[in-house]
Write an enzyme that holds these catalytic residues in place. Structure first.
Site, short mmCIF file in Angstrom:
data_model
loop_
_atom_site.label_atom_id
_atom_site.label_comp_id
_atom_site.label_asym_id
_atom_site.label_seq_id
_atom_site.Cartn_x
_atom_site.Cartn_y
_atom_site.Cartn_z
N THR A 45 -18.20 -20.20 -30.25
CA THR A 45 -18.93 -20.12 -28.99
C THR A 45 -18.47 -21.34 -28.22
O THR A 45 -18.21 -22.40 -28.81
CB THR A 45 -20.46 -20.15 -29.20
OG1 THR A 45 -20.81 -21.38 -29.81
CG2 THR A 45 -20.94 -18.99 -30.06
N HIS A 46 -18.33 -21.20 -26.92
CA HIS A 46 -17.76 -22.27 -26.08
C HIS A 46 -16.37 -22.66 -26.57
O HIS A 46 -15.95 -23.80 -26.42
CB HIS A 46 -18.66 -23.51 -26.04
CG HIS A 46 -20.09 -23.18 -25.77
ND1 HIS A 46 -20.61 -23.02 -24.50
CD2 HIS A 46 -21.13 -22.94 -26.62
CE1 HIS A 46 -21.88 -22.71 -24.57
NE2 HIS A 46 -22.23 -22.64 -25.84
N SER A 63 13.30 -17.00 -26.38
CA SER A 63 13.50 -17.71 -25.12
C SER A 63 14.99 -17.92 -24.94
O SER A 63 15.70 -18.24 -25.90
CB SER A 63 12.78 -19.05 -25.17
OG SER A 63 13.38 -19.96 -24.27
N SER A 110 2.95 13.15 1.54
CA SER A 110 2.48 12.71 0.21
C SER A 110 3.34 13.35 -0.89
O SER A 110 3.18 13.02 -2.06
CB SER A 110 1.01 13.06 0.01
OG SER A 110 0.79 14.45 0.21
N TYR A 127 -13.71 15.52 4.70
CA TYR A 127 -12.34 15.11 4.41
C TYR A 127 -11.77 14.23 5.51
O TYR A 127 -11.91 14.50 6.70
CB TYR A 127 -11.42 16.34 4.22
CG TYR A 127 -9.99 15.90 3.95
CD1 TYR A 127 -9.58 15.58 2.66
CD2 TYR A 127 -9.08 15.75 5.00
CE1 TYR A 127 -8.29 15.13 2.42
CE2 TYR A 127 -7.78 15.31 4.75
CZ TYR A 127 -7.40 15.00 3.47
OH TYR A 127 -6.12 14.55 3.23
N GLN A 149 -5.81 10.57 1.00
CA GLN A 149 -4.48 10.71 0.41
C GLN A 149 -4.05 9.41 -0.28
O GLN A 149 -3.31 9.41 -1.25
CB GLN A 149 -3.50 11.09 1.51
CG GLN A 149 -2.11 11.42 1.02
CD GLN A 149 -1.27 12.06 2.13
OE1 GLN A 149 -1.51 13.18 2.55
NE2 GLN A 149 -0.28 11.32 2.60
N1 ARG Z 1 -1.94 15.67 1.10
C1 ARG Z 1 -3.29 15.77 1.46
C2 ARG Z 1 -4.13 14.77 0.65
O1 ARG Z 1 -3.67 14.29 -0.31
C3 ARG Z 1 -3.78 17.15 1.19
C4 ARG Z 1 -4.97 17.54 2.01
C5 ARG Z 1 -4.54 17.69 3.42
N2 ARG Z 1 -5.58 18.14 4.26
C6 ARG Z 1 -5.53 18.05 5.57
N3 ARG Z 1 -6.52 18.48 6.25
N4 ARG Z 1 -4.51 17.49 6.19
O2 ARG Z 1 -5.22 14.44 0.99
#
Ligand code: ARG
Length: 556
Positions: A251-252, A373, A35, A413, A418
């Site tokens: 309106t309309h 244009s 990321s 999580y 991500q």
């Molecule tokens: N780059 C990850 C994200 O945006 C950060 C968190 C990563 N956590 C993990 N357990 N791999 O979510």
């Protein structure tokens, strides 16, 4: 045995999690899952959150005072990323660039600034330094460092405790970092050595990304609200200039009743005020600090979570670790609020586009925001408003992406999260771009008030006022409606507006028509009969306009 294992283990390449792995990552997968290419823009937030965490673990006894100081300074240095990678924000100076210009180091700039009485929070946001080009502080700083250079004070200049990382080091970290958290750790290790590895004590990337994104969204909300206020004030300015000018309302998409041009413009101010309120509301709800939530179950150290929360300007720590590490409601709310704003901007854009056509002729497009244009020499195209209409589609798209991303996620999580970052960045960038232009565009609009007035006074827009007149004369409204309908038909057949039909002819349709009828259906009377809160009577609009200016100026 353990030596044997170490031998068979592949080089870990400095990963944050390589301990339990025997096989290296597939090279293509490794690149694909990173990321860092987009979360690098969270560097200021990551550094700020890391500093707050460092203070928290120092308070828990994990770092000595000296270690904490070294870590904080190291993190500040990490924040001074090469200018070409620094997130750009107007008004902020890049400490690295400034240091190079003054012949010192970012560290000494910060130290010097910290000692100046007028240096306050408004001058820093995370690791960035905000100084206008003509800030007296900046001038004084320049003098100070110029004198230092003349005196050749080695002591002030020495920065040997910190091995300066080279551009090559930076490039290597950037190429290798999995994400912004990994990058900061890699760079901090280069700056302060093994001490850097203590920073991750008692925390997880799951709480870090949740914190970084909250900080990012909070800033984006503040910037958006500021931009929206500027746009609203531009509309208010136009409305004030329009005075008592009238136009048709629809309106309309059919001409309905005359309204003040100011009344029409204030409709958009009402939408903007709701947008600002929505953002403020979302901000209040999201302003809690996830730090200390750990990976999922809470930090494994007895941390005082209020330290980081306070340091980062949050109201308090989040209440539940499972929720805090996987909650993205604040991203949903942010993108949804801005998608709604996009709808408002798009409606405004559509009306301006329409009203600028030869068919309406209510306004002339400002040349500074239009293009020609390549094929048809006579054309002036409404590119800006068309693009505004188009941009609202991507805002709606981002909100949809977030909603679909979240809907099937089990707690807590998951890496899917991500994918929630880029739509948020895109939303923030799109809106910042729009609001950077929209106030100036709005202010430059020139209405053809004569033409609007003509449109408001032809086509029987006063028929409602006529029916109201008859009902005031004691005719039941249902009956009055029918009589005026007949009168309009008479007018249509003979090509006359209501005020051009002689009284004698009117009285042939109803004896309730009197001498005062013509005055009752004149434009001003037609406007003023809407004398209610929120109506288009001139006095009401004057009050509404003054109140709107008051509200929006004070909130700025
Ligand atoms: N780059 C990850 C994200 O945006 C950060 C968190 C990563 N956590 C993990 N357990 N791999 O979510």
């Amino acid at each position: 045995m353990s030596e044997q294992q170490t031998k068979t283990k592949p080089a870990d390449g400095g990963k944050m999690w390589s301990g339990r792995f025997r096989e290296p990552l597939d090279a293509v997968f490794e690149q694909w899952q990173r990321s860092f290419p987009f979360d690098v823009r969270l560097l200021p937030q990551e550094v700020a959150a890391s500093k707050a965490h460092a203070r928290t673990i120092a308070a828990a006894g994990v770092l000595t005072d000296a270690e904490l100081e070294r870590m904080i300074e190291g993190l500040d240095q990490v924040g001074d990323i090469a200018p070409e990678f620094a997130p750009v924000e107007p008004g902020f100076v890049n400490p690295r660039l400034l240091a190079a210009e003054l012949g010192t180091t970012p560290r000494f700039i910060r130290r010097w600034l910290g000692r100046q009485p007028e240096f306050s929070e408004i001058h820093v946001k995370h690791t960035r330094i905000a100084l206008a080009k003509d800030d007296p502080l900046l001038l004084r700083m320049k003098n100070h460092f110029a004198i230092q250079a003349n005196l050749n004070l080695d002591g002030e200049d020495a920065c040997e405790e910190f091995p300066t990382t080279t551009e090559a080091d930076l490039a290597a970290s950037m190429a290798r970092a999995e994400d912004i958290h990994h990058f900061v750790e890699l760079q901090l290790t280069r700056m302060i050595g093994p001490l850097a590895l203590k920073l991750h004590t008692g925390r997880s990337r799951n709480e870090q990304i949740a914190t970084d994104m909250r900080l990012f969204v909070r800033e984006a909300i503040d910037a958006t609200a500021k931009g929206l206020r500027r746009w609203a004030l531009a509309l208010i300015e136009l409305a004030e200039q329009a005075g008592d000018a009238a136009m048709p309302s629809y309106t309309h998409m059919q001409r309905a009743e005359p309204v003040l041009v100011a009344h029409w413009l204030l409709a958009y101010v009402a939408m903007i005020e709701r947008d600002i309120a929505r953002l403020a509301d979302a901000r209040r709800r999201m302003n809690y600090c996830p730090l200390g939530s750990g990976a999922v179950a809470g930090a494994t150290l007895a941390l005082d979570r209020s330290i980081a929360a306070r340091e980062l300007g949050f109201d308090s720590p989040t209440a539940n670790s499972l929720d805090a590490t996987s909650d993205r409601d604040f991203l949903l709310e942010f993108t949804q609020a801005l998608a709604t704003l996009g709808v408002h901007i798009s409606r405004f854009a559509e009306e301006i586009t329409l009203y600028s056509t030869a068919e309406f002729g209510y306004l002339d497009l400002p040349e500074a925001f239009s293009t020609g244009s390549s094929a048809m020499p006579q054309k002036k195209n409404p590119d800006f408003t068309e693009l505004l209409r188009g941009k609202s589609a991507r805002l709606a798209g981002a909100a949809t992406t977030l909603a679909v991303l979240m809907k099937g996620l089990p707690l807590a999580y998951n890496k899917d999260l991500q994918e929630g970052q880029e739509p948020v960045f895109d939303t923030a960038d799109t809106v910042r771009g729009i609001l950077g232009i929209l106030p100036a565009f709005t202010r430059s609009l020139k209405f053809n008030l004569e033409r609007m007035r003509t449109a408001a006074t032809t086509g029987y827009l006063n028929a409602m006022a006529a029916a109201t007149y008859l009902s005031n004369q004691g005719v039941p409204f249902r009956k009055a409606h029918e009589i005026v309908g007949n009168t309009v038909r008479l007018g249509l057949e003979s090509g006359r507006e209501l005020d051009a039909i002689p009284l004698a002819e009117l009285q042939g349709l109803s004896s309730a028509y009197g001498e005062d009828f013509r005055a009752a259906i004149a434009l001003e009377a037609t406007l003023d009969c809407h004398d209610v809160i929120g109506g288009t009577a001139r006095a009401r609009v004057r009050t509404a306009l003054a109140e709107a200016r008051e509200r929006l100026s004070s909130g700025a």
